[in-house]
Design a protein around this motif. Structure first.
Motif, PDB file in Angstrom:
ATOM      1  N   ASN A  40       0.806  -1.228   0.000  1.00 35.70           N
ATOM      2  CA  ASN A  40       0.000   0.000   0.000  1.00 35.70           C
ATOM      3  C   ASN A  40       0.838   1.277   0.000  1.00 35.70           C
ATOM      4  O   ASN A  40       0.416   2.301   0.527  1.00 35.70           O
ATOM      5  CB  ASN A  40      -0.962   0.028   1.196  1.00 35.70           C
ATOM      6  CG  ASN A  40      -2.138  -0.880   0.981  1.00 35.70           C
ATOM      7  OD1 ASN A  40      -2.670  -0.985  -0.114  1.00 35.70           O
ATOM      8  ND2 ASN A  40      -2.548  -1.563   2.033  1.00 35.70           N
ATOM      9  N   SER A  41       2.010   1.216  -0.564  1.00 34.25           N
ATOM     10  CA  SER A  41       2.879   2.379  -0.574  1.00 34.25           C
ATOM     11  C   SER A  41       3.887   2.248  -1.695  1.00 34.25           C
ATOM     12  O   SER A  41       4.015   1.193  -2.312  1.00 34.25           O
ATOM     13  CB  SER A  41       3.599   2.505   0.768  1.00 34.25           C
ATOM     14  OG  SER A  41       4.360   3.690   0.820  1.00 34.25           O
ATOM     15  N   SER A  42       4.623   3.324  -1.933  1.00 34.74           N
ATOM     16  CA  SER A  42       5.716   3.244  -2.890  1.00 34.74           C
ATOM     17  C   SER A  42       6.949   2.778  -2.142  1.00 34.74           C
ATOM     18  O   SER A  42       6.994   2.784  -0.923  1.00 34.74           O
ATOM     19  CB  SER A  42       5.962   4.606  -3.532  1.00 34.74           C
ATOM     20  OG  SER A  42       6.342   5.544  -2.551  1.00 34.74           O
ATOM     21  N   GLY A  43       7.923   2.404  -2.856  1.00 31.14           N
ATOM     22  CA  GLY A  43       9.177   2.050  -2.221  1.00 31.14           C
ATOM     23  C   GLY A  43       9.516   0.599  -2.374  1.00 31.14           C
ATOM     24  O   GLY A  43       8.667  -0.255  -2.619  1.00 31.14           O
ATOM     25  N   GLY A  44      10.775   0.353  -2.266  1.00 35.02           N
ATOM     26  CA  GLY A  44      11.281  -0.997  -2.364  1.00 35.02           C
ATOM     27  C   GLY A  44      12.529  -1.123  -1.517  1.00 35.02           C
ATOM     28  O   GLY A  44      13.119  -0.129  -1.110  1.00 35.02           O
ATOM     29  N   PRO A  58      -3.565   0.660  -8.206  1.00 34.73           N
ATOM     30  CA  PRO A  58      -2.854   1.920  -8.464  1.00 34.73           C
ATOM     31  C   PRO A  58      -2.302   2.472  -7.153  1.00 34.73           C
ATOM     32  O   PRO A  58      -2.897   2.308  -6.100  1.00 34.73           O
ATOM     33  CB  PRO A  58      -3.927   2.843  -9.037  1.00 34.73           C
ATOM     34  CG  PRO A  58      -5.009   1.926  -9.523  1.00 34.73           C
ATOM     35  CD  PRO A  58      -4.955   0.718  -8.630  1.00 34.73           C
ATOM     36  N   LEU A  59      -1.193   3.120  -7.248  1.00 37.54           N
ATOM     37  CA  LEU A  59      -0.568   3.719  -6.078  1.00 37.54           C
ATOM     38  C   LEU A  59      -1.465   4.841  -5.550  1.00 37.54           C
ATOM     39  O   LEU A  59      -1.909   5.676  -6.321  1.00 37.54           O
ATOM     40  CB  LEU A  59       0.800   4.266  -6.445  1.00 37.54           C
ATOM     41  CG  LEU A  59       1.756   4.605  -5.332  1.00 37.54           C
ATOM     42  CD1 LEU A  59       2.049   3.392  -4.461  1.00 37.54           C
ATOM     43  CD2 LEU A  59       3.043   5.130  -5.915  1.00 37.54           C
ATOM     44  N   PRO A  60      -1.774   4.863  -4.259  1.00 37.00           N
ATOM     45  CA  PRO A  60      -2.616   5.933  -3.722  1.00 37.00           C
ATOM     46  C   PRO A  60      -2.004   7.311  -3.967  1.00 37.00           C
ATOM     47  O   PRO A  60      -0.771   7.445  -3.993  1.00 37.00           O
ATOM     48  CB  PRO A  60      -2.659   5.625  -2.207  1.00 37.00           C
ATOM     49  CG  PRO A  60      -2.303   4.188  -2.089  1.00 37.00           C
ATOM     50  CD  PRO A  60      -1.376   3.898  -3.232  1.00 37.00           C
ATOM     51  N   PRO A  61      -2.845   8.328  -4.144  1.00 37.69           N
ATOM     52  CA  PRO A  61      -2.319   9.687  -4.370  1.00 37.69           C
ATOM     53  C   PRO A  61      -1.391  10.116  -3.240  1.00 37.69           C
ATOM     54  O   PRO A  61      -1.617   9.798  -2.070  1.00 37.69           O
ATOM     55  CB  PRO A  61      -3.570  10.560  -4.390  1.00 37.69           C
ATOM     56  CG  PRO A  61      -4.690   9.620  -4.712  1.00 37.69           C
ATOM     57  CD  PRO A  61      -4.298   8.297  -4.139  1.00 37.69           C
ATOM     58  N   GLY A  62      -0.337  10.801  -3.589  1.00 35.27           N
ATOM     59  CA  GLY A  62       0.602  11.318  -2.599  1.00 35.27           C
ATOM     60  C   GLY A  62       1.608  10.302  -2.099  1.00 35.27           C
ATOM     61  O   GLY A  62       2.351  10.566  -1.166  1.00 35.27           O
ATOM     62  N   GLN A  63       1.630   9.144  -2.685  1.00 41.26           N
ATOM     63  CA  GLN A  63       2.567   8.110  -2.214  1.00 41.26           C
ATOM     64  C   GLN A  63       3.781   8.168  -3.057  1.00 41.26           C
ATOM     65  O   GLN A  63       4.293   7.629  -3.760  1.00 41.26           O
ATOM     66  CB  GLN A  63       1.914   6.746  -2.252  1.00 41.26           C
ATOM     67  CG  GLN A  63       0.786   6.622  -1.270  1.00 41.26           C
ATOM     68  CD  GLN A  63       1.261   6.517   0.159  1.00 41.26           C
ATOM     69  OE1 GLN A  63       2.197   5.797   0.457  1.00 41.26           O
ATOM     70  NE2 GLN A  63       0.655   7.259   1.035  1.00 41.26           N
TER      71      GLN A  63
END
Length: 106
Positions: free
Chosen positions: A51-55, A101-106
């Motif tokens: 539920n977020s960006s990043g890896g 889709p990635l939530p807005p602001g992420q």
């Protein structure tokens, strides 16, 4: 010297230069492909934040930490900027493992 032998030398010189240029171009393009930045080092694999960006990279043989998952099979980024690295800048995985889709602001 005859004009024929001079012409032959020029043709051979031109062919030699063309061969050198083609070889150099081939070597340079092959080298550029082998130096792509890998997502992770040897002995690691990439993991995706839920539920977020990043890896992040996880050591082979270990499971991702809480809040992180393995990328879905066939959609694992291997190099920085590759197709799947770009894809995951706009998508993520939810808590049920569904690609969203990635939530807005992420």
């Amino acid at each position: 010297m005859s004009s024929k032998s001079t012409a032959r030398r020029r043709v051979r010189r031109g062919l030699g230069l063309a061969l050198v240029a083609a070889t150099a171009a081939g070597l340079l393009s092959a080298c550029s492909l082998s130096f792509q930045d890998a997502m992770c080092s040897d002995g690691e694999y990439p993991a995706l934040a839920v539920n977020s960006s990043g890896g992040q990279c996880v050591k082979d043989g270990q499971e991702p930490p809480e809040g992180w998952v393995r990328y879905p099979e066939g959609k694992v980024p291997e190099h920085v900027g590759d197709q799947w690295d770009e894809y995951w800048t706009t998508h993520t995985v939810d808590e049920n493992g569904k690609i969203v889709p990635l939530p807005p602001g992420q």
